[in-house]
Design a protein around this motif. Sequence first.
Motif, PDB file in Angstrom:
ATOM      1  N   ALA A 144       2.790   4.997   4.885  1.00  0.00           N
ATOM      2  CA  ALA A 144       3.498   4.652   3.670  1.00  0.00           C
ATOM      3  C   ALA A 144       4.756   3.993   4.547  1.00  0.00           C
ATOM      4  N   VAL A 145       4.721   2.758   4.223  1.00  0.00           N
ATOM      5  CA  VAL A 145       5.798   1.916   5.049  1.00  0.00           C
ATOM      6  C   VAL A 145       6.847   1.237   4.137  1.00  0.00           C
ATOM      7  N   THR A 146       8.323   1.321   4.607  1.00  0.00           N
ATOM      8  CA  THR A 146       9.026   0.385   3.733  1.00  0.00           C
ATOM      9  C   THR A 146       9.879  -0.189   4.800  1.00  0.00           C
ATOM     10  N   TRP A 147      10.556  -1.324   4.504  1.00  0.00           N
ATOM     11  CA  TRP A 147      11.340  -1.867   5.268  1.00  0.00           C
ATOM     12  C   TRP A 147      12.887  -2.232   4.649  1.00  0.00           C
ATOM     13  N   GLU A 148      13.799  -1.787   5.489  1.00  0.00           N
ATOM     14  CA  GLU A 148      15.251  -1.595   4.949  1.00  0.00           C
ATOM     15  C   GLU A 148      16.332  -2.328   5.639  1.00  0.00           C
ATOM     16  N   GLN A 149      17.432  -2.581   5.249  1.00  0.00           N
ATOM     17  CA  GLN A 149      18.450  -3.352   5.780  1.00  0.00           C
ATOM     18  C   GLN A 149      19.324  -2.204   6.295  1.00  0.00           C
ATOM     19  N   GLU A 150      19.824  -2.393   7.800  1.00  0.00           N
ATOM     20  CA  GLU A 150      20.394  -1.307   8.449  1.00  0.00           C
ATOM     21  C   GLU A 150      21.865  -2.057   8.688  1.00  0.00           C
ATOM     22  N   PRO A 151      23.070  -1.357   8.782  1.00  0.00           N
ATOM     23  CA  PRO A 151      24.088  -1.745   9.115  1.00  0.00           C
ATOM     24  C   PRO A 151      24.226  -2.936  10.299  1.00  0.00           C
ATOM     25  N   GLN A 152      24.896  -3.985  10.179  1.00  0.00           N
ATOM     26  CA  GLN A 152      25.073  -4.878  11.243  1.00  0.00           C
ATOM     27  C   GLN A 152      26.114  -5.069  12.019  1.00  0.00           C
ATOM     28  N   ALA A 196       0.771  -1.322   0.126  1.00  0.00           N
ATOM     29  CA  ALA A 196       0.182  -0.056  -0.237  1.00  0.00           C
ATOM     30  C   ALA A 196       0.880   1.257  -0.050  1.00  0.00           C
ATOM     31  N   ALA A 197       2.195   1.085   0.096  1.00  0.00           N
ATOM     32  CA  ALA A 197       2.953   2.400   0.210  1.00  0.00           C
ATOM     33  C   ALA A 197       2.816   3.252  -0.987  1.00  0.00           C
ATOM     34  N   LEU A 198       2.950   2.880  -2.238  1.00  0.00           N
ATOM     35  CA  LEU A 198       2.831   3.678  -3.386  1.00  0.00           C
ATOM     36  C   LEU A 198       1.391   4.390  -3.302  1.00  0.00           C
ATOM     37  N   GLY A 243       7.459   8.659   3.368  1.00  0.00           N
ATOM     38  CA  GLY A 243       6.982   7.654   3.990  1.00  0.00           C
ATOM     39  C   GLY A 243       7.863   7.333   5.088  1.00  0.00           C
ATOM     40  N   LYS A 244       7.372   6.039   5.976  1.00  0.00           N
ATOM     41  CA  LYS A 244       8.203   5.828   6.994  1.00  0.00           C
ATOM     42  C   LYS A 244       9.169   4.347   6.721  1.00  0.00           C
ATOM     43  N   PHE A 245      10.328   4.270   7.099  1.00  0.00           N
ATOM     44  CA  PHE A 245      11.031   3.035   6.904  1.00  0.00           C
ATOM     45  C   PHE A 245      11.345   2.547   8.119  1.00  0.00           C
ATOM     46  N   ARG A 246      11.149   1.142   8.317  1.00  0.00           N
ATOM     47  CA  ARG A 246      11.416   0.453   9.450  1.00  0.00           C
ATOM     48  C   ARG A 246      12.657  -0.622   9.147  1.00  0.00           C
ATOM     49  N   THR A 247      13.282  -1.006  10.144  1.00  0.00           N
ATOM     50  CA  THR A 247      14.230  -1.799  10.244  1.00  0.00           C
ATOM     51  C   THR A 247      13.822  -3.281   9.970  1.00  0.00           C
ATOM     52  N   ARG A 248      14.124  -3.966   8.827  1.00  0.00           N
ATOM     53  CA  ARG A 248      13.904  -5.171   8.641  1.00  0.00           C
ATOM     54  C   ARG A 248      14.707  -6.448   9.299  1.00  0.00           C
ATOM     55  N   ASN A 249      16.122  -5.821   9.813  1.00  0.00           N
ATOM     56  CA  ASN A 249      16.941  -6.982  10.325  1.00  0.00           C
ATOM     57  C   ASN A 249      17.149  -6.451  11.559  1.00  0.00           C
ATOM     58  N   ARG A 250      16.319  -5.956  12.472  1.00  0.00           N
ATOM     59  CA  ARG A 250      16.443  -5.651  13.659  1.00  0.00           C
ATOM     60  C   ARG A 250      16.809  -6.318  14.797  1.00  0.00           C
ATOM     61  N   ASP A 251      16.640  -7.735  14.588  1.00  0.00           N
ATOM     62  CA  ASP A 251      16.944  -8.591  15.620  1.00  0.00           C
ATOM     63  C   ASP A 251      18.286  -9.180  15.262  1.00  0.00           C
ATOM     64  N   ALA A 252      19.047  -8.698  14.190  1.00  0.00           N
ATOM     65  CA  ALA A 252      20.424  -9.378  13.598  1.00  0.00           C
ATOM     66  C   ALA A 252      21.496  -9.124  14.706  1.00  0.00           C
ATOM     67  N   THR A 253      21.673  -8.138  15.204  1.00  0.00           N
ATOM     68  CA  THR A 253      22.582  -7.668  16.168  1.00  0.00           C
ATOM     69  C   THR A 253      22.229  -6.622  17.245  1.00  0.00           C
ATOM     70  N   LEU A 254      22.978  -6.577  18.300  1.00  0.00           N
ATOM     71  CA  LEU A 254      22.536  -5.644  19.273  1.00  0.00           C
ATOM     72  C   LEU A 254      22.542  -4.051  18.664  1.00  0.00           C
ATOM     73  N   LEU A 255      23.555  -3.741  17.614  1.00  0.00           N
ATOM     74  CA  LEU A 255      23.418  -2.730  17.020  1.00  0.00           C
ATOM     75  C   LEU A 255      22.409  -2.460  16.000  1.00  0.00           C
ATOM     76  N   THR A 256      21.620  -3.424  15.472  1.00  0.00           N
ATOM     77  CA  THR A 256      20.795  -3.122  14.744  1.00  0.00           C
ATOM     78  C   THR A 256      19.233  -2.883  15.812  1.00  0.00           C
ATOM     79  N   ARG A 257      19.302  -3.306  16.762  1.00  0.00           N
ATOM     80  CA  ARG A 257      18.205  -3.157  17.757  1.00  0.00           C
ATOM     81  C   ARG A 257      18.314  -1.670  18.179  1.00  0.00           C
ATOM     82  N   PHE A 258      19.339  -1.247  18.288  1.00  0.00           N
ATOM     83  CA  PHE A 258      19.566   0.018  18.715  1.00  0.00           C
ATOM     84  C   PHE A 258      19.297   1.134  17.353  1.00  0.00           C
TER      85      PHE A 258
END
Length: 418
Positions: free
Chosen positions: A259-267, A153-155, A173-188
């Motif tokens: 409008a939400v997208t999920w993106e990969q953050e540095p691990q 539905a984002a577009l 729109g808003k972006f969320r962290t799709r790999n949030r549980d990968a490391t402590l850093l991604t949780r931060f």
Amino acid sequence: MTVLDNITLGAVICIWSLLLLNIILIISGYFYYVKCEKDAAVPKHFNSYPMISVMVPAHNEGIVIGDTVRALLAFDYPEDRYEIIVINDNSSDNSAEILEGIQKEFPHRKLYVVNTDAVTGGRGKSGALNNGYKIAVGEYMVIYDADNTPEPAALKTLVWEIENDDSLGAVIGKFRTRNRDATLLTRFINIETLCFQWMAQAGRWNLLKLCTIPGTNFIIRRTIIDAIGGWDEKAIAEDTEISFRIYMMKKRIKFAPAAVTWEQEPQTLSVWFRQRTRWVKGNIYVLLKNLPLLWRKEARQIRFDLFYYFSTYFFLLLSLLISDSMFVLNLAGVVHLNLAGLGNLLWALAVLMFVLGTFVTISTEKGEMNFRNIGLILLMYFTYTKLWMIVAAYGLIKYILDAAGHKETKWYKTERFQ
């Protein structure tokens, strides 16, 4: 009071002023989120669907580009009313082969790939977007980074907002962290994104009708791009730079959290450090480029943002360095502060406000309001926020050295993970 007391007091006042400002933004943003949740239930009916060009700049993105393009193909939007343009910018990996395979899989879709080399491309994200824009036919441009998987539905949400308000030059729109549980850093990073990017954006829009383009998951009018002559290829923070130019054209930028997208953050810290250094240097370039606007009458609309960025990268950074240094030196007995008792109390209150404000912010997202995150927020204050101070100081020093040596600023792509 001694000179050290006065310096420390000044630093504390600066920190608390900006802390209170952020609390105001959080409160305002929270009420905006509540309003948006009610509005999201209203069906979106178009009399006609405008043509949209979705552009994705990509450099050596073979790890993620396939998932991204498939997510873009799955938008809840008429297939014949949007095109996807992937700018495969001077890549040396298997991106071209992956994209060619998807084109063959979906031959009926408007999926175009612009392959560039070191001569025709390789000038960073802004240069890639300018190359894609040359073949775009849409009335609006929508930009996604190569690691994004937007929700279906984002577009439609982005288009709906900008189609129904002529005062808007862009909608984010808003972006969320799709790999949030990968490391402590991604949780931060997940908590940082929710609180210090999206809640601040919501508060600024609700109070001041101000927003800053985040670089991905946004829509912008073609007439805006034509008027400003494309993206500034010297700006590695092209999102902030183009935001200021939109406001100077007397247009607004709205935040649409639905409008939400999920993106990969540095691990890893090394990847995070390089990415954030680029952000700091890019924002300082944009800030200094636009600083003269503070004295121009027609720039009233963006004075708050100029002040906000200047305070964050200069006043707040300096104040935090002074405050923390004095606190440590006083505890070690190296210096004696008459304000030590008051300073310690204000420091403790600042920690409390940080934890409470951050926790209230993440309560707007499902699954984020839990006791584990309270501990993460407290740990974040003593670790992650201090790392931000280091990277901000390093980025500022690097910018000064590059400017003094007339060194061209390079755009560093964030490393992806499987």
